[in-house]
Design a protein around this motif. Structure first.
Motif, mmCIF file in Angstrom:
data_model
loop_
_atom_site.group_PDB
_atom_site.id
_atom_site.type_symbol
_atom_site.label_atom_id
_atom_site.label_comp_id
_atom_site.label_asym_id
_atom_site.label_seq_id
_atom_site.Cartn_x
_atom_site.Cartn_y
_atom_site.Cartn_z
ATOM 1 N N ILE A 234 0.807 -1.208 0.000
ATOM 2 C CA ILE A 234 0.000 0.000 0.000
ATOM 3 C C ILE A 234 0.850 1.272 0.000
ATOM 4 C CG2 ILE A 234 -2.056 -1.024 1.018
ATOM 5 C CD1 ILE A 234 -0.334 0.735 3.495
ATOM 6 N N GLU A 235 2.160 1.129 0.274
ATOM 7 C CA GLU A 235 3.042 2.296 0.189
ATOM 8 C C GLU A 235 4.491 1.829 0.123
ATOM 9 O OE1 GLU A 235 3.788 6.718 2.179
ATOM 10 O OE2 GLU A 235 2.382 5.321 3.122
ATOM 11 N N THR A 236 5.292 2.510 -0.692
ATOM 12 C CA THR A 236 6.732 2.280 -0.743
ATOM 13 C C THR A 236 7.424 3.638 -0.752
ATOM 14 O OG1 THR A 236 6.906 2.307 -3.168
ATOM 15 C CG2 THR A 236 6.382 0.193 -2.140
ATOM 16 N N GLY A 237 8.686 3.632 -0.363
ATOM 17 C CA GLY A 237 9.429 4.883 -0.394
ATOM 18 C C GLY A 237 10.748 4.789 0.344
ATOM 19 N N GLU A 238 11.509 5.864 0.270
ATOM 20 C CA GLU A 238 12.769 5.960 0.998
ATOM 21 C C GLU A 238 12.445 6.103 2.489
ATOM 22 O OE1 GLU A 238 14.300 8.870 2.454
ATOM 23 O OE2 GLU A 238 16.202 7.817 2.817
ATOM 24 N N VAL A 239 13.310 5.579 3.353
ATOM 25 C CA VAL A 239 12.988 5.452 4.772
ATOM 26 C C VAL A 239 12.645 6.790 5.421
ATOM 27 C CG1 VAL A 239 15.418 5.588 5.511
ATOM 28 C CG2 VAL A 239 13.734 4.403 6.947
ATOM 29 N N HIS A 240 13.345 7.874 5.076
ATOM 30 C CA HIS A 240 13.040 9.175 5.674
ATOM 31 C C HIS A 240 11.652 9.658 5.261
ATOM 32 C CE1 HIS A 240 17.432 9.095 6.179
ATOM 33 N NE2 HIS A 240 17.242 9.934 7.172
#
Length: 677
Positions: A234-240
């Motif tokens: 449901i969501e992906t991205g860079e950790v920050h």
């Protein structure tokens, strides 16, 4: 960056007696080289299933219905068993959750590592041993040349996990998969494993995928994050981006439920209402809609679109399309889930002045060898002290947290209090009555007022009994007359907020949180006055942790229960404890008011534990391990202070003298010659 693994539209289902469980649906994300990727989500969201799909270790009833898994331009789903076997260990390797069950207990580490190198026929035995010793040294095993010939039971939990990482990396794989690598470890060992994986990534240019529900670990360790819910990404991205600006309501709710983000323990913990949906039933619309605080009518009918986010995407109607809401997401200080610091317990909590349980100078010893063997070897004292000179008390309505690393004697103390272990000396009084080593015939009536919640919620329940029978079993054991067992089962289920429909199920059909509620119901069946809870939140998701702890707080306020909570989860114990007792090597080194201990620890060991809590914030990553080394063996207890071998503040006096307990102005006790406060 170059992509090492690319998962595209992966769908998978399991055939069961209830129907087809659609465990994964259109999973899409990529893993870039030399990155650490974290996969997070509640239990049942499909995290581990993705891992086993990559390496081809799915159960026999699994069927991939669509999609592809591209590893260096090869589709792993189309490889035959021979090709897959050649890929496992060589190019893709795994670190399993429980090192004790994934390592062979009757083989030394040398033999197990030789077996891993069977594909290296050009290497002689001496060369294989050299490579194995080098890897053991690389993962931080002390004296690797000698310890490589030992068995897994000779290693502590943290060292076994280190050895597991070393074995996984022995053949130089391009991709390392880690399934909950720190779940069973305390905060100090967890920190060491985190730093080990970071160092290996830099040193070996490794690519790592970590599955965990520990948000602090993900924030501290990972570069990229994949958030899963009920079989969907449901969501992906860079950790920050994920931790500082979560876009999906589920990601936002998960972060808000983490106890480590809440500094004050003056209210109830936030929880996500509801449960993960039944994946056997037909699914429509947004999978998270039934639990979402911002759900709209169309969310239940229409599949949400993918909205681009920094470094990834999020799947939500609030972010893109005709239902887009410009006010979402709200500011970081606005809670989007129920509960929270402002919500008080259902009724005020009252702590009585007189203790219900009082332990004084308790000593529990274990025999290390038989009497004849000890006499033949000339050993005059064939015992070790599992608990040594421990004193503490619990009052009605009070929660006392018992904290320490694995092997510090916490569970041994709890079992001795309940007369499940005999003790050598000291006093244990319950409601003013001396109960230490009391004969079972006399002690059995007291068990109605004392109950224990065991660490493993499923393993402590009989697999052959239904939930209804398990909940009412204490009533039958103590021969309680004049009660209707069916009515009692429903009353107890309602008390712990367990749906009555689950009363006919068996333990293996329950989730971790549901099994924990059954354990709470069993403990409450006889209306006890004291409950000893051993790791009550172990292995639970952050939202379920909040539900169990809020439930325990409500029951305590309503019934005046006294709790002795045994745990190594400091972020949890801060919110439920009135007082803390810190144990190390069988002794209590500090005890007193919980908030005072967290804010101003007096003992160096306490400070190390507090600083060792991983924070769910990638900007607060630790640059060093708060405490290094292994807990000394009880058979080789240090001559002076027990903590002297690992203490950063150690001085000469600490190595030769045992510190006595001292009382500070605020009422806290500690055992340190050079306190920090």
């Amino acid at each position: 960056m170059e992509t090492l693994l690319d998962i595209r539209n992966l769908s998978l289902e399991f055939g069961t007696a209830r129907g087809k469980v659609k465990a994964l649906r259109n999973i899409t994300f990529s893993i870039r080289k030399n990155r650490i990727v974290g996969i997070v989500g509640e239990s049942g969201s499909g995290k581990s299933t993705v891992l086993w799909s990559i390496i081809g270790l799915l159960s026999g009833n699994a069927r991939v219905t669509s999609g592809e898994i591209l590893f260096q331009d090869r589709d792993l789903l189309k490889l035959g068993e021979t090709a897959l076997r050649a890929t496992r260990g060589e190019e893709i390797s795994v670190v399993f959750q429980d090192p004790m069950t994934s390592q062979i207990p009757v083989l030394t580490y040398a033999r197990q590592m030789f077996d891993i190198l069977y594909r290296r026929p050009n290497l002689g035995k001496a060369e294989k041993r050299r490579l194995a010793i080098e890897m053991m040294e690389k993962v931080g095993i002390p004296d690797p040349a000698a310890r490589i010939d030992q068995y897994p039971h000779h290693f502590s939990g943290g060292m076994r996990q280190r050895a597991g990482v070393g074995m996984a990396l022995l053949t130089g794989p391009k991709l390392l998969l880690a399934d909950e690598p720190t779940t069973a470890l305390d905060v100090t060992m967890e920190a060491q494993i985190i730093h080990l994986l970071q160092e290996l990534k830099s040193e070996l240019d490794a690519t790592i995928v970590v599955v965990s529900h520990n948000l602090g670990l993900i924030a501290e360790l990972c570069d990229d994050v994949v958030v899963m819910y009920a079989g969907e990404v449901i969501e992906t991205g860079e950790v920050h981006s994920i931790f500082h600006n979560p876009r999906h309501p589920y990601t936002r709710a998960l972060l808000e439920c983490d106890p480590a983000r809440i500094q004050k323990g003056d209210g109830k913990l936030p929880v996500i209402p509801g449960d993960i949906p039944d994946l056997v039933r037909p699914l429509q619309g947004c999978i998270f809609a039934p639990r979402c605080q911002r759900a709209l009518p169309d969310c239940f009918l229409q599949t949400p679109p993918d909205a681009d986010t920094p470094g990834g995407y999020a799947r939500c109607h609030l972010l893109q399309g005709p239902l887009r809401d410009s006010s979402w997401p709200p500011p970081a200080d606005v809670l989007t889930v129920t509960g929270g610091a402002g919500e008080k317990a259902s009724c005020p909590k009252t702590i009585c002045p007189e203790p219900i349980l009082k332990v004084s100078d308790l000593n529990v010893r274990f025999r290390t060898m038989g009497a004849l063997r000890a006499k033949l070897k000339g050993v005059t004292d064939p015992f070790v002290d599992g608990v040594l000179d421990v004193s503490l008390s619990v009052r009605p309505g009070e929660t006392v947290g018992l904290v320490g690393e694995s092997g510090s004697g916490k569970t041994t103390l709890g079992r001795a209090v309940l007369n499940l272990l005999s003790s050598e000396r000291g006093e244990i009084s319950f409601e003013g009555q001396q109960i230490r080593n009391m004969p079972e015939r006399r002690f059995k009536p007291l068990r109605r007022d004392m109950a224990m919640m065991f660490q493993d919620p499923v393993g402590s329940l009989s697999p052959r009994k239904s939930v209804r029978a398990l909940i009412t079993e204490p009533l039958q054991i103590h021969d309680i007359k004049g009660v209707n067992l069916d009515d009692e089962a429903e009353r107890l289920a309602d008390m712990v907020r367990l749906p009555r429909s689950l009363l006919s199920r068996y333990p293996h059909e329950l989730s971790g949180g549901q099994a924990r509620r059954v354990g709470v119901a069993r403990a409450l069946a006889l209306n006890p006055k004291l409950i000893i809870a051993d790791e009550p939140t172990a292995g639970l998701d952050v939202s379920v942790q909040g539900e169990i702890l809020n439930l325990m707080a409500d029951l305590q306020a309503e019934h005046g229960l006294g709790y002795l909570i045994i745990t190594h989860n400091l972020s949890v114990v801060r919110h439920i404890s009135d007082r803390l007792a810190i144990m190390y090597l069988g002794r209590i080194v500090e005890q007193g008011d919980a908030e005072e201990i967290f804010n101003n620890p007096a003992h160096p060991y306490t400070r190390a534990l507090v600083e060792g809590i991983p924070q769910p914030d990638p900007d607060r990553r630790r640059t060093h391990v708060s405490i290094s080394g292994e807990v000394p063996s009880l058979m080789n207890r240090p001559k002076g202070c027990d903590f002297a071998t690992r203490c950063p503040c150690v001085q000469d006096r600490c190595r030769t003298e045992k510190p006595h307990h001292q009382t500070l102005n605020d009422g806290r006790e500690h055992a340190c010659f050079f306190p920090l406060y």
